[in-house]
Design a protein around this motif. Structure first.
Motif, PDB file in Angstrom:
ATOM      1  N   SER A 101       0.720  -1.209  -0.128  1.00  0.00           N
ATOM      2  CA  SER A 101       0.260   0.024  -0.084  1.00  0.00           C
ATOM      3  C   SER A 101       0.801   1.187  -0.109  1.00  0.00           C
ATOM      4  O   SER A 101       0.191   2.534   0.033  1.00  0.00           O
ATOM      5  CB  SER A 101      -0.996   0.165   1.166  1.00  0.00           C
ATOM      6  N   GLY A 102       2.074   1.017   0.015  1.00  0.00           N
ATOM      7  CA  GLY A 102       3.051   2.424  -0.263  1.00  0.00           C
ATOM      8  C   GLY A 102       2.917   3.207  -1.199  1.00  0.00           C
ATOM      9  O   GLY A 102       2.465   2.502  -2.585  1.00  0.00           O
ATOM     10  N   ILE A 103       3.209   4.451  -1.405  1.00  0.00           N
ATOM     11  CA  ILE A 103       3.128   5.091  -2.579  1.00  0.00           C
ATOM     12  C   ILE A 103       4.386   5.968  -2.792  1.00  0.00           C
ATOM     13  O   ILE A 103       5.020   6.331  -1.921  1.00  0.00           O
ATOM     14  CB  ILE A 103       1.625   6.165  -2.610  1.00  0.00           C
ATOM     15  N   ASN A 104       4.661   6.264  -4.112  1.00  0.00           N
ATOM     16  CA  ASN A 104       5.518   7.490  -4.553  1.00  0.00           C
ATOM     17  C   ASN A 104       4.550   8.532  -4.810  1.00  0.00           C
ATOM     18  O   ASN A 104       4.041   8.632  -5.852  1.00  0.00           O
ATOM     19  CB  ASN A 104       6.346   6.767  -5.512  1.00  0.00           C
ATOM     20  N   PRO A 105       4.414   9.648  -4.040  1.00  0.00           N
ATOM     21  CA  PRO A 105       3.429  10.531  -4.190  1.00  0.00           C
ATOM     22  C   PRO A 105       3.645  11.295  -5.421  1.00  0.00           C
ATOM     23  O   PRO A 105       4.627  11.368  -6.025  1.00  0.00           O
ATOM     24  CB  PRO A 105       3.422  11.320  -2.864  1.00  0.00           C
ATOM     25  N   PRO A 106       2.099  12.015  -5.843  1.00  0.00           N
ATOM     26  CA  PRO A 106       2.450  12.761  -7.045  1.00  0.00           C
ATOM     27  C   PRO A 106       3.287  13.524  -6.984  1.00  0.00           C
ATOM     28  O   PRO A 106       3.667  14.382  -6.137  1.00  0.00           O
ATOM     29  CB  PRO A 106       0.932  13.402  -7.007  1.00  0.00           C
ATOM     30  N   HIS A 107       4.228  13.757  -7.975  1.00  0.00           N
ATOM     31  CA  HIS A 107       5.271  14.518  -8.129  1.00  0.00           C
ATOM     32  C   HIS A 107       5.729  14.816  -9.646  1.00  0.00           C
ATOM     33  O   HIS A 107       5.040  13.952 -10.677  1.00  0.00           O
ATOM     34  CB  HIS A 107       6.410  13.836  -7.474  1.00  0.00           C
ATOM     35  N   THR A 108       6.418  15.904  -9.990  1.00  0.00           N
ATOM     36  CA  THR A 108       7.270  16.006 -11.318  1.00  0.00           C
ATOM     37  C   THR A 108       8.517  15.829 -11.346  1.00  0.00           C
ATOM     38  O   THR A 108       9.322  15.948 -10.403  1.00  0.00           O
ATOM     39  CB  THR A 108       6.594  17.269 -11.872  1.00  0.00           C
ATOM     40  N   HIS A 109       9.182  15.743 -12.554  1.00  0.00           N
ATOM     41  CA  HIS A 109      10.674  15.876 -12.854  1.00  0.00           C
ATOM     42  C   HIS A 109      10.782  17.050 -13.816  1.00  0.00           C
ATOM     43  O   HIS A 109      10.339  16.756 -14.932  1.00  0.00           O
ATOM     44  CB  HIS A 109      11.207  14.772 -13.431  1.00  0.00           C
TER      45      HIS A 109
END
Length: 215
Positions: A101-109
Motif C-alpha cells: 500500500s506504499g506510494i510514491n506520491p504525486p510529483h514531477t521531474h
C-alpha cells in the motif's frame, strides 16, 4: 516569395529544435568536479588525467530502501551526485522500494522524462495531462512491465500487491529534479498565504492550516 517564407519557417523550426536538446559532447567525458568554484549550467569538469573508474560507478543498488515512513516508499537516486561521470551525459537511474500500500506520491521531474520497470510486485501507476484536460492516464503493472512518464507531468505509483514491490526508473537527465506536489504546495518556506491556498483549493483556512502543519 512563398518559397522564401517556407524556407525561413523551416530554418526557425530547425533552430527551435536545436535549442530544445542538449548539445553534443565535445570530449569523451566531463566528470563532475565537486570542488570547483566555477558556476556553470551543470558541473565543471575534472581534469581527465585525474579521472578514475570510481567516478563512473556506484555500489548498493541491490539493497532495499527503508520504507518505514509516512508514504511507505523509498527512492534511492543514482544521479550525478552519486556518479560524477554522469555529468553532461543526460541520464540517471533510481531504485524505488514500496511497502504494501506504499506510494510514491504525486510529483514531477522538471528536467526529465522517466521510464519505469517493475522488478518485483504490482504497481498502479499514472500521470495527469496538462490543463485544461487534466486527464488521468493510469495502468496496473506487473513484474517486467514498463511505463513511461513524459517530462514534467504529474505522476505517481502505488503498490497494489500484498508484498513489497521494487521498480527501477531511468531518467533523461543527470539531474532530473523532483517537485513533490504536496510538499511544494503545503510545505513551502515561508508558507504560501493560507487565503491563497484556501481559494485555490476551495477549502476553509483552518483545513489549509492543518495541511500546512503536516509539512
Amino acid at each position: 516569395m512563398a518559397a522564401s517564407i517556407l524556407f525561413l519557417g523551416f530554418l526557425v523550426l530547425s533552430f527551435s529544435f536545436a535549442l530544445a536538446s542538449d548539445p553534443s559532447s565535445l570530449q569523451d567525458f566531463c566528470v563532475a568536479d565537486g570542488d570547483s568554484n566555477v558556476v556553470v549550467n551543470g558541473l565543471a569538469c575534472k581534469d581527465p588525467k585525474n579521472v578514475q573508474a570510481s567516478h563512473f560507478s556506484f555500489g548498493g543498488l541491490h539493497l532495499a530502501g527503508n520504507t518505514s515512513n509516512g508514504v511507505g516508499s523509498k527512492v534511492t537516486a543514482v544521479n550525478v551526485v552519486q556518479i560524477p561521470g554522469l555529468n553532461t551525459l543526460g541520464i540517471s537511474v533510481a531504485r524505488i522500494d514500496y511497502a504494501p500500500s506504499g506510494i510514491n506520491p504525486p510529483h514531477t521531474h522538471p528536467r526529465a522524462s522517466e521510464i519505469l520497470t517493475v522488478l518485483e510486485g504490482s504497481l498502479e501507476v499514472g500521470f495527469v495531462t496538462s490543463n485544461p484536460g487534466n486527464r488521468l492516464i493510469t495502468k496496473v503493472l506487473q513484474k517486467g512491465d514498463v511505463f513511461v512518464f513524459p517530462i514534467n507531468l504529474v505522476h505517481f505509483q502505488r503498490n497494489v500487491g500484498k508484498s513489497n514491490a521494487v521498480a527501477l526508473a531511468a531518467l533523461s537527465s543527470q539531474n532530473a529534479g523532483v517537485i513533490t506536489i504536496a510538499n511544494a504546495v503545503f510545505g513551502t518556506n515561508p508558507e504560501i498565504p493560507d487565503d491563497i491556498l484556501a481559494k485555490a483549493f476551495q477549502l476553509d483556512k483552518n483545513v489549509v492550516n492543518f495541511l500546512q502543519s503536516k509539512f
